[in-house]
Design an enzyme around this catalytic site. Structure first.
Site, PDB file in Angstrom:
ATOM      1  N   HIS A 155      82.895  -4.846  35.886  1.00  0.00           N
ATOM      2  CA  HIS A 155      83.935  -3.970  36.435  1.00  0.00           C
ATOM      3  C   HIS A 155      83.565  -3.572  37.862  1.00  0.00           C
ATOM      4  O   HIS A 155      82.818  -2.620  38.091  1.00  0.00           O
ATOM      5  CB  HIS A 155      84.094  -2.740  35.525  1.00  0.00           C
ATOM      6  CG  HIS A 155      85.151  -1.796  35.974  1.00  0.00           C
ATOM      7  ND1 HIS A 155      85.008  -0.438  35.924  1.00  0.00           N
ATOM      8  CD2 HIS A 155      86.382  -2.017  36.515  1.00  0.00           C
ATOM      9  CE1 HIS A 155      86.096   0.137  36.402  1.00  0.00           C
ATOM     10  NE2 HIS A 155      86.940  -0.803  36.760  1.00  0.00           N
ATOM     11  N   GLU A 167      80.014  -1.872  37.083  1.00  0.00           N
ATOM     12  CA  GLU A 167      79.737  -1.553  35.678  1.00  0.00           C
ATOM     13  C   GLU A 167      79.678  -2.868  34.907  1.00  0.00           C
ATOM     14  O   GLU A 167      80.610  -3.671  34.993  1.00  0.00           O
ATOM     15  CB  GLU A 167      80.890  -0.748  35.087  1.00  0.00           C
ATOM     16  CG  GLU A 167      80.755   0.717  35.188  1.00  0.00           C
ATOM     17  CD  GLU A 167      81.893   1.419  34.435  1.00  0.00           C
ATOM     18  OE1 GLU A 167      81.573   2.293  33.637  1.00  0.00           O
ATOM     19  OE2 GLU A 167      83.078   1.112  34.658  1.00  0.00           O
TER      20      GLU A 167
HETATM   21  N1  NAD Z   1      93.250  -1.953  41.603  1.00  0.00           N
HETATM   22  C1  NAD Z   1      92.090  -1.350  41.384  1.00  0.00           C
HETATM   23  O1  NAD Z   1      91.708  -0.401  42.097  1.00  0.00           O
HETATM   24  C2  NAD Z   1      91.174  -1.824  40.284  1.00  0.00           C
HETATM   25  C3  NAD Z   1      89.854  -1.356  40.250  1.00  0.00           C
HETATM   26  C4  NAD Z   1      88.971  -1.855  39.277  1.00  0.00           C
HETATM   27  C5  NAD Z   1      89.443  -2.765  38.339  1.00  0.00           C
HETATM   28  N2  NAD Z   1      90.752  -3.175  38.361  1.00  0.00           N
HETATM   29  C6  NAD Z   1      91.179  -4.173  37.374  1.00  0.00           C
HETATM   30  O2  NAD Z   1      91.170  -5.446  38.008  1.00  0.00           O
HETATM   31  C7  NAD Z   1      92.176  -6.283  37.426  1.00  0.00           C
HETATM   32  C8  NAD Z   1      93.096  -6.774  38.517  1.00  0.00           C
HETATM   33  O3  NAD Z   1      93.740  -5.651  39.098  1.00  0.00           O
HETATM   34  P1  NAD Z   1      94.444  -5.737  40.533  1.00  0.00           P
HETATM   35  O4  NAD Z   1      94.700  -4.335  40.940  1.00  0.00           O
HETATM   36  O5  NAD Z   1      93.681  -6.657  41.440  1.00  0.00           O
HETATM   37  O6  NAD Z   1      95.835  -6.435  40.125  1.00  0.00           O
HETATM   38  P2  NAD Z   1      96.910  -7.122  41.097  1.00  0.00           P
HETATM   39  O7  NAD Z   1      98.206  -7.026  40.389  1.00  0.00           O
HETATM   40  O8  NAD Z   1      96.767  -6.617  42.490  1.00  0.00           O
HETATM   41  O9  NAD Z   1      96.426  -8.667  41.127  1.00  0.00           O
HETATM   42  C9  NAD Z   1      96.466  -9.520  40.007  1.00  0.00           C
HETATM   43  C10 NAD Z   1      96.659 -10.954  40.499  1.00  0.00           C
HETATM   44  O10 NAD Z   1      96.563 -11.832  39.370  1.00  0.00           O
HETATM   45  C11 NAD Z   1      97.487 -12.880  39.569  1.00  0.00           C
HETATM   46  N3  NAD Z   1      97.773 -13.522  38.286  1.00  0.00           N
HETATM   47  C12 NAD Z   1      98.619 -13.119  37.296  1.00  0.00           C
HETATM   48  N4  NAD Z   1      98.579 -14.001  36.275  1.00  0.00           N
HETATM   49  C13 NAD Z   1      97.696 -14.973  36.618  1.00  0.00           C
HETATM   50  C14 NAD Z   1      97.247 -16.152  35.984  1.00  0.00           C
HETATM   51  N5  NAD Z   1      97.686 -16.509  34.782  1.00  0.00           N
HETATM   52  N6  NAD Z   1      96.338 -16.927  36.631  1.00  0.00           N
HETATM   53  C15 NAD Z   1      95.895 -16.584  37.866  1.00  0.00           C
HETATM   54  N7  NAD Z   1      96.280 -15.458  38.512  1.00  0.00           N
HETATM   55  C16 NAD Z   1      97.174 -14.676  37.901  1.00  0.00           C
HETATM   56  C17 NAD Z   1      98.700 -12.204  40.202  1.00  0.00           C
HETATM   57  O11 NAD Z   1      99.510 -13.147  40.879  1.00  0.00           O
HETATM   58  C18 NAD Z   1      98.036 -11.193  41.133  1.00  0.00           C
HETATM   59  O12 NAD Z   1      97.844 -11.694  42.438  1.00  0.00           O
HETATM   60  C19 NAD Z   1      92.875  -5.423  36.359  1.00  0.00           C
HETATM   61  O13 NAD Z   1      92.281  -5.684  35.127  1.00  0.00           O
HETATM   62  C20 NAD Z   1      92.589  -4.003  36.831  1.00  0.00           C
HETATM   63  O14 NAD Z   1      92.618  -3.083  35.753  1.00  0.00           O
HETATM   64  C21 NAD Z   1      91.614  -2.750  39.335  1.00  0.00           C
END
Ligand code: NAD
Length: 299
Positions: A155, A167
């Site tokens: 994480h 994490e």
């Molecule tokens: N945003 C934050 O601050 C944060 C912090 C820590 C953890 N997270 C976790 O990280 C993960 C991603 O979050 P995010 O904010 O980057 O999301 P986001 O929506 O910004 O990005 C997700 C990306 O995944 C792509 N995607 C969707 N389906 C896909 C597939 N089948 N194959 C390849 N790519 C695919 C989408 O096109 C998108 O660009 C989540 O699990 C979230 O909980 C987010």
């Protein structure tokens, strides 16, 4: 940092010189790609389609450009990092040679389980599969594969290149070897780690997201303006941005998804603030949509 810093158990024997995969190049995945490439690894980035891939790669370049402008890297290091990254839209093509893959697709359990099942199908049997999930149980993602012992949580926190902590989440079946390989990889990326058990929100989100949620309650109840809530937390609590600015950066949908899991699994005290729900339902997701708690210039 430059050169092939990646050595040790993840690359032992015939694993040597294999690349690291990243699936999903959104807010988190693009930062993770940047970080891994800067650390000297070859990176295979996978997105859901051509447009999303171009957008993700643009974000990686912008991230490197920002630290170049701050004088943290030079042009040569930036070009070297970019040259280590290759992008694609087919997991089978991109991930076959990876020794470890970090999944960073949206926080949707069914989507993540299907991505894990596909990664399991296309990756070598010894490849470690890691998830950047904020709340979904690693044990549940691992059960979508035939290698639950080689699945763990990594994480990263936003922004991934800058925050020194990751994490590491140990699922029920995660082996000691997988845990060590994950930690070794993260240390090679210059990160410090804490190992936590597979519980809702792990440690960071269990503590921090309810704080952010409470800021939405305070805002809707008129305790203070958004600017004053953030300013109070910056100056009084030494929080770098304040919780509402942080929520806009994470994505309000991401904050709400975490709160919903905490609420479902841990009870009423984790109820999402109605204002947060309203903003998400109205499409105000934060920086990524140009509007959240605050308005952003997207031109
Ligand atoms: N945003 C934050 O601050 C944060 C912090 C820590 C953890 N997270 C976790 O990280 C993960 C991603 O979050 P995010 O904010 O980057 O999301 P986001 O929506 O910004 O990005 C997700 C990306 O995944 C792509 N995607 C969707 N389906 C896909 C597939 N089948 N194959 C390849 N790519 C695919 C989408 O096109 C998108 O660009 C989540 O699990 C979230 O909980 C987010």
């Amino acid at each position: 940092m430059s050169g092939p810093a990646f050595r040790g158990r993840v690359l032992e024997g015939d694993m040597e010189e294999r690349a690291i995969g990243v699936v999903g190049l959104g807010t988190m995945g693009s930062g993770i790609v940047q970080l891994i490439a800067q650390a000297g690894f070859r990176v295979k980035a996978v997105e859901a389609g051509r447009e999303a891939l171009a957008r993700g790669m643009r974000r990686v370049r912008e991230g490197l450009q920002r630290i170049l402008e701050k004088g943290k890297i030079d042009e040569e290091a930036m070009e070297a990092a970019l040259s280590r990254i290759s992008g694609g839209t087919e997991m089978a093509e991109s991930l076959a040679e990876c020794s470890l893959v970090v999944e960073a697709v949206p926080e949707d359990a069914e989507l993540k389980r299907s991505v894990f099942s596909e990664m399991d199908r296309v990756c070598a049997p010894e490849t470690v599969l890691a998830s950047n999930t904020s709340t979904i149980r690693i044990t549940s993602l691992a059960s979508a594969t035939r290698r639950p012992d080689r699945v763990l949580g990594t994480h990263f926190l936003y922004p991934a290149p800058a925050i020194p902590l990751v994490e590491v989440i140990r699922g029920r079946e995660t082996s000691d070897d997988t845990l060590h390989r994950g930690i070794e990889f993260l240390k090679a990326c210059g990160k410090d780690v804490v190992v936590v058990n597979d519980s809702p929100g792990f440690a960071i989100n269990r503590l921090f997201i309810p704080f952010v949620n409470e800021a939405f309650f305070a805002l809707q109840e008129g305790v203070a303006t958004a600017e004053e809530i953030d300013r109070a937390c910056r100056i009084g609590l030494a929080h770098p941005s304040g919780p509402l600015t942080a929520a806009d950066a994470f994505g309000l949908d991401v904050v709400l998804a975490v709160m919903r899991v905490l609420h479902k699994e841990l009870g009423e005290k984790y109820r999402p603030a109605p204002l947060l729900v309203e903003l998400v339902e109205g499409g105000r997701l934060g920086r990524k949509t140009g509007r959240g708690v605050y308005e952003y210039d997207t031109a």
